[in-house]
Enzyme design. Structure first.
Site, PDB file in Angstrom:
ATOM      1  N   HIS A 199      -3.366   7.261   2.458  1.00  0.00           N
ATOM      2  CA  HIS A 199      -3.767   5.996   1.847  1.00  0.00           C
ATOM      3  C   HIS A 199      -5.180   5.653   2.298  1.00  0.00           C
ATOM      4  O   HIS A 199      -5.508   5.751   3.481  1.00  0.00           O
ATOM      5  CB  HIS A 199      -2.790   4.896   2.258  1.00  0.00           C
ATOM      6  N   ASN A 244     -10.089  -0.260  -0.437  1.00  0.00           N
ATOM      7  CA  ASN A 244      -8.635  -0.168  -0.341  1.00  0.00           C
ATOM      8  C   ASN A 244      -8.039  -0.712  -1.636  1.00  0.00           C
ATOM      9  O   ASN A 244      -8.101  -1.913  -1.899  1.00  0.00           O
ATOM     10  CB  ASN A 244      -8.156  -0.979   0.866  1.00  0.00           C
ATOM     11  N   CYS A 292       0.804  -1.227   0.000  1.00  0.00           N
ATOM     12  CA  CYS A 292       0.000   0.000   0.000  1.00  0.00           C
ATOM     13  C   CYS A 292       0.834   1.273   0.000  1.00  0.00           C
ATOM     14  O   CYS A 292       0.315   2.353  -0.287  1.00  0.00           O
ATOM     15  CB  CYS A 292      -0.965   0.006   1.182  1.00  0.00           C
TER      16      CYS A 292
END
Length: 325
Positions: free
Chosen positions: A252, A282, A112
């Site tokens: 994020h 996500n 990520c």
């Protein structure tokens, strides 16, 4: 010499997986998912779609936004943990599909944190005089490594791609600094155990569902909040800025609780925190460049604005970037 983002683009597959759809797959509910994650919808790539297929869509938009031809790009860095295949790199497939024949191309896996890590590499290459124009992509098909029998993880992830074109600019403009950190001692908090050299792909491995993401949610949350806040402050302090100078904070997009907690820890007003998690879930390395592209399209960031990016992912990895748009 420094580097500056001159073009942005994003792409999300048209297929949607809603919370109501999730209710039919695992024991969960729309209200349960919303309360714990803030997610309403995820985008899912069609079976057979390659990571580079999503990436080329986002990249073409970024190149058009920058007014740059593919052959003018001399560096491609793709942040991803779901590549087209183990080799060659997804970046090489992207180069071929774009026709960016003059570029060197490579992948970078920081999960990520992949876009910020890739952005930092491209920025460093431009500062070193090794490139003049770079294409940085965050692109993921996380549905390919999501266990849709595990309700604690399958509600989180979606697919998508976001791209940025970087070009040379005078020092003090554009990307002011990037800050990267990691701690391999905490690798077990988020990992996908199967398919590599430790656990080579076998029928038994697949039957034991070891090819999917595993995550320790509570421990991950604690580390994410503290580490993202700390590395964000590191970027501000190094450049002599405070939170009040930031026009937009783009974290994020992992979980709304994490985003909210990091914002509060930093003291960033809610109206300066960009959130699009509810519409995409996500998307790992793709989440920040997707958010950047959307923020620009919505008029949330303008020329001269100070923008702070921060991410956290498997590794564990985390990082921040401070830039003047």
């Amino acid at each position: 010499m420094a580097s500056k983002i001159i073009g942005l683009g994003m792409y999300a597959p048209p297929k949607k997986l809603t919370n109501q759809d999730m209710e039919k797959i695992v024991e969960t509910s729309d209200s349960w998912i919303l309360e714990r994650t803030g997610i309403k919808v995820r985008r899912i790539a069609e079976l057979g779609a390659a990571n580079s297929d999503l990436g080329v869509q986002a990249s073409q938009k970024a190149l058009a936004d920058a007014g740059t031809r593919p052959e003018d790009i001399d560096l491609i860095v793709v942040g991803t943990c779901t590549p087209d295949m183990p080799l060659p790199s997804t970046a090489c497939f992207l180069q071929k599909k774009l026709g960016a024949r003059n570029a060197c191309a490579m992948d970078l896996n920081a999960a990520c944190s992949g876009f910020i890590y890739s952005l930092s590499v491209a920025d460093a290459m431009i500062r070193a005089g090794r490139a003049k124009k770079a294409l940085v992509l965050g692109s993921e098909i996380l549905s390919s490594v999501t266990d849709y029998t595990d309700r604690s993880t399958c509600i989180l992830f979606g697919d998508g791609a976001g791209a940025a074109v970087l070009s040379e600019c005078p020092e003090g403009e554009g990307i002011l600094s990037c800050h990267l950190q990691s701690d391999g001692n905490l690798w077990e908090l988020i990992h996908c155990p199967g398919g590599g050299t430790v656990n080579p792909l076998t029928p038994d491995l697949i039957s034991r569902r070891m090819i999917f993401i595993r995550m320790s949610g509570n421990e991950t949350f604690k580390h994410a909040v503290t580490k993202m806040a700390d590395v964000a402050m590191k970027a501000l302090s190094q450049n002599g800025y405070g939170v009040g100078d930031v026009a937009l904070f783009i974290p994020h997009q992992a979980n709304l609780r994490i985003i909210t907690a990091v914002g509060k820890r930093l003291g960033v007003p809610a109206d300066r925190v960009f959130v699009n998690l509810e519409r995409y879930g996500n998307t790992s390395a793709a989440s920040i460049p997707i958010a950047l592209a959307e923020a620009k399209a919505q008029g949330r960031i303008r020329s001269g604005d100070l923008v702070l990016l921060v991410a956290f992912g498997a590794g564990l990895t985390w990082g921040s970037a401070l830039m003047r748009m």
